[in-house]
Design a protein around this motif. Structure first.
Motif, PDB file in Angstrom:
ATOM      1  N   GLY A   1     -19.601   8.085 -17.836  1.00 31.66           N
ATOM      2  CA  GLY A   1     -20.200   6.828 -18.261  1.00 31.66           C
ATOM      3  C   GLY A   1     -21.716   6.797 -18.246  1.00 31.66           C
ATOM      4  O   GLY A   1     -22.323   5.812 -18.670  1.00 31.66           O
TER       5      GLY A   1
ATOM      6  N   ARG B   1     -21.465   1.385 -17.785  1.00 28.18           N
ATOM      7  CA  ARG B   1     -20.381   1.295 -16.811  1.00 28.18           C
ATOM      8  C   ARG B   1     -19.993   2.708 -16.386  1.00 28.18           C
ATOM      9  O   ARG B   1     -19.536   3.505 -17.211  1.00 28.18           O
ATOM     10  CB  ARG B   1     -19.167   0.594 -17.395  1.00 28.18           C
ATOM     11  CG  ARG B   1     -18.078   0.290 -16.359  1.00 28.18           C
ATOM     12  CD  ARG B   1     -16.800  -0.123 -17.030  1.00 28.18           C
ATOM     13  NE  ARG B   1     -15.866  -0.756 -16.109  1.00 28.18           N
ATOM     14  CZ  ARG B   1     -14.550  -0.791 -16.296  1.00 28.18           C
ATOM     15  NH1 ARG B   1     -14.023  -0.239 -17.376  1.00 28.18           N
ATOM     16  NH2 ARG B   1     -13.768  -1.400 -15.427  1.00 28.18           N
TER      17      ARG B   1
ATOM     18  N   SER C   1     -17.712   5.362 -14.154  1.00 29.32           N
ATOM     19  CA  SER C   1     -16.372   5.497 -13.588  1.00 29.32           C
ATOM     20  C   SER C   1     -16.326   6.754 -12.732  1.00 29.32           C
ATOM     21  O   SER C   1     -17.006   7.734 -13.025  1.00 29.32           O
ATOM     22  CB  SER C   1     -15.319   5.597 -14.687  1.00 29.32           C
ATOM     23  OG  SER C   1     -15.288   4.438 -15.474  1.00 29.32           O
TER      24      SER C   1
ATOM     25  N   TYR D   1     -15.562   2.029 -10.045  1.00 27.51           N
ATOM     26  CA  TYR D   1     -16.423   1.646 -11.164  1.00 27.51           C
ATOM     27  C   TYR D   1     -17.767   1.136 -10.647  1.00 27.51           C
ATOM     28  O   TYR D   1     -17.879   0.645  -9.525  1.00 27.51           O
ATOM     29  CB  TYR D   1     -15.780   0.528 -11.990  1.00 27.51           C
ATOM     30  CG  TYR D   1     -14.443   0.881 -12.576  1.00 27.51           C
ATOM     31  CD1 TYR D   1     -13.256   0.442 -11.980  1.00 27.51           C
ATOM     32  CD2 TYR D   1     -14.355   1.654 -13.740  1.00 27.51           C
ATOM     33  CE1 TYR D   1     -12.022   0.765 -12.526  1.00 27.51           C
ATOM     34  CE2 TYR D   1     -13.122   1.974 -14.285  1.00 27.51           C
ATOM     35  CZ  TYR D   1     -11.961   1.533 -13.665  1.00 27.51           C
ATOM     36  OH  TYR D   1     -10.744   1.849 -14.205  1.00 27.51           O
TER      37      TYR D   1
END
Length: 121
Positions: A8, A19, A21, A79
Motif C-alpha cells: 500500500g 492505506r 496493509s 491496516y
C-alpha cells in the motif's frame, strides 16, 4: 516460519491519502499486539501507531487525527489509514507483531520488510 508482508505504500502529494496493509502468513493462528513504525533517512525508527491485544489504540502525537490503525483478527491483517499526509510523513513504514502463535510455535516479535511512503510537497 512467520511472514509479515506490507503493501500500500507509494508516492502521494501532500494532503493525499494512503492505506497500508500488513498480512501475516497462513501459519499464524493469532497475534497479540501489532503496530506500525516508520524510519526516515538518517533517523531512528519510531512508533507511529499501536493496537494492543485488547484493541486499545495509541498514536504518536504527530499523526493523531490523521492516521487510523485497525486490525482484522480473523484474517490477521493490520491496516493503517493515512489521511492528510505531509512531507514529514515520508519514511519506510514497518509492521510489527508481538505474541505470535503459529503452527510452528510461539514467537515474541516479528517485523515486516517495510514499504516506502513518499509525500511530495
Amino acid at each position: 516460519q512467520v511472514q509479515l508482508v506490507e503493501s500500500g505504500g507509494g508516492l502521494v502529494q501532500a494532503g493525499g491519502s494512503l492505506r497500508l496493509s500488513c498480512t501475516a502468513s497462513e501459519s499464524v493462528f493469532s497475534i497479540n499486539a501489532m503496530g506500525w513504525y516508520r524510519q526516515a533517512p538518517g533517523k531512528q525508527r519510531e512508533l507511529v501507531a499501536h493496537v494492543s491485544g485488547g484493541d486499545k489504540t495509541t498514536y504518536r502525537d504527530a499523526v493523531k487525527g490523521r492516521f487510523t490503525i485497525s486490525r482484522d483478527n480473523a484474517k490477521n491483517i493490520l491496516y493503517l489509514q493515512m489521511n492528510g499526509l505531509k512531507p514529514e510523513d515520508t519514511a519506510v513504514y514497518y509492521c510489527n507483531a508481538r505474541g505470535i502463535v503459529t503452527t510452528y510455535g510461539h514467537f515474541d516479535d516479528y517485523w515486516g520488510q517495510g514499504t516506502q511512503v513518499t509525500v511530495s510537497s
